[in-house]
Motif scaffolding. Structure first.
Motif, PDB file in Angstrom:
ATOM      1  N   SER A   1       2.443   1.782  -3.419  1.00 25.58           N
ATOM      2  CA  SER A   1       1.517   2.289  -4.442  1.00 25.58           C
ATOM      3  C   SER A   1       1.408   3.806  -4.378  1.00 25.58           C
ATOM      4  O   SER A   1       1.123   4.461  -5.381  1.00 25.58           O
ATOM      5  CB  SER A   1       0.137   1.638  -4.286  1.00 25.58           C
ATOM      6  N   LEU A   2       1.646   4.393  -3.204  1.00 27.29           N
ATOM      7  CA  LEU A   2       1.592   5.845  -3.033  1.00 27.29           C
ATOM      8  C   LEU A   2       2.960   6.507  -3.193  1.00 27.29           C
ATOM      9  O   LEU A   2       3.053   7.666  -3.578  1.00 27.29           O
ATOM     10  CB  LEU A   2       1.029   6.180  -1.643  1.00 27.29           C
TER      11      LEU A   2
ATOM     12  N   ARG B   1      -6.898   5.290   5.327  1.00 28.38           N
ATOM     13  CA  ARG B   1      -6.558   5.927   4.046  1.00 28.38           C
ATOM     14  C   ARG B   1      -5.929   7.294   4.284  1.00 28.38           C
ATOM     15  O   ARG B   1      -4.957   7.672   3.623  1.00 28.38           O
ATOM     16  CB  ARG B   1      -7.816   6.028   3.174  1.00 28.38           C
TER      17      ARG B   1
ATOM     18  N   TYR C   1      -2.245   6.879   5.356  1.00 28.95           N
ATOM     19  CA  TYR C   1      -1.384   6.556   4.202  1.00 28.95           C
ATOM     20  C   TYR C   1      -1.190   7.787   3.306  1.00 28.95           C
ATOM     21  O   TYR C   1      -0.082   8.046   2.836  1.00 28.95           O
ATOM     22  CB  TYR C   1      -1.981   5.400   3.388  1.00 28.95           C
ATOM     23  N   ASP C   2      -2.252   8.543   3.077  1.00 26.90           N
ATOM     24  CA  ASP C   2      -2.102   9.745   2.240  1.00 26.90           C
ATOM     25  C   ASP C   2      -1.144  10.752   2.861  1.00 26.90           C
ATOM     26  O   ASP C   2      -0.330  11.355   2.168  1.00 26.90           O
ATOM     27  CB  ASP C   2      -3.471  10.399   2.012  1.00 26.90           C
TER      28      ASP C   2
ATOM     29  N   ARG D   1       0.839  -1.209   0.000  1.00 27.45           N
ATOM     30  CA  ARG D   1       0.000   0.000   0.000  1.00 27.45           C
ATOM     31  C   ARG D   1       0.869   1.253   0.000  1.00 27.45           C
ATOM     32  O   ARG D   1       0.600   2.207  -0.731  1.00 27.45           O
ATOM     33  CB  ARG D   1      -0.911  -0.015   1.230  1.00 27.45           C
TER      34      ARG D   1
END
Length: 193
Positions: free
Chosen positions: A142-143, A188, A191-192, A139
């Motif tokens: 992916s960012l 979310r 993670y952002d 995850r």
């Protein structure tokens, strides 16, 4: 009022018989945060207070209060297959060596991001608190696709997003999300950030 779907779990060494304290600590850390081994500087004065909340998306949010100690993610421990990234923010300076490399000093308030698939060790010479995030490698990649280029990163406390991230995580710790949907959104957001 319904319980949070992802409650904060807690372990305090003073709640555990002395002869079982380190076994409980290692079990708690292995299951909920990251497979680490701890060696307190003073075996007769072990004081550890940890909490962890597992959220969707492979995210764990935690905090620990520790007496002075040495800790490591050893060659035998990395056999557990964990590939998360562990992000820590300590309230005191400490030292860390990743992948057998040179020892680096991490200043209080700086964030350390380290790949759990690599051996590392750290030294804490004073009692301290540490905020911890365990982040799913896929995850995170992916960012931030370039995260896999290095086994570890140090982000200065003055980084623009770090106060926002640590403030948001503090809110989650104090008031865990009350529903699965809220937990997914909170994960979310972390993670952002």
């Amino acid at each position: 009022m319904a319980a949070a779907p992802f409650p904060m779990m807690r372990l305090r060494t003073e709640d555990v018989p002395r002869r079982e304290q380190m076994a409980f600590v290692h079990d708690f850390v292995a299951r909920h945060v990251g497979g680490l081994q701890f060696h307190p500087a003073d075996r007769d004065n072990i004081h550890i207070d940890m909490e962890a909340m597992m959220l969707p998306g492979g995210l764990t949010v935690g905090r620990g209060l520790y007496a002075p100690m040495h800790g490591a993610r050893t060659r035998s421990l990395i056999q557990d297959g964990r590939e998360h990234y562990l992000m820590t923010i300590h309230n005191e300076d400490h030292e860390v060596a990743v992948g057998g490399g040179r020892t680096i000093k991490v200043k209080a308030g700086d964030a350390l991001l380290v790949n759990e698939a690599v051996c590392f060790e750290f030294w804490q010479g004073k009692p301290m608190s540490v905020d911890v995030l365990s982040l799913d490698q896929r995850r995170l990649a992916s960012l931030a696709p370039r995260v896999a280029l290095e086994a570890s990163y140090v982000m200065p406390a003055a980084s623009a997003a770090l106060p926002l991230l640590s403030g948001y995580v503090e809110i989650l710790r104090r008031a865990p999300p009350a529903s699965v949907r809220a937990s997914e959104i909170a994960s979310r957001h972390v993670y952002d950030l």
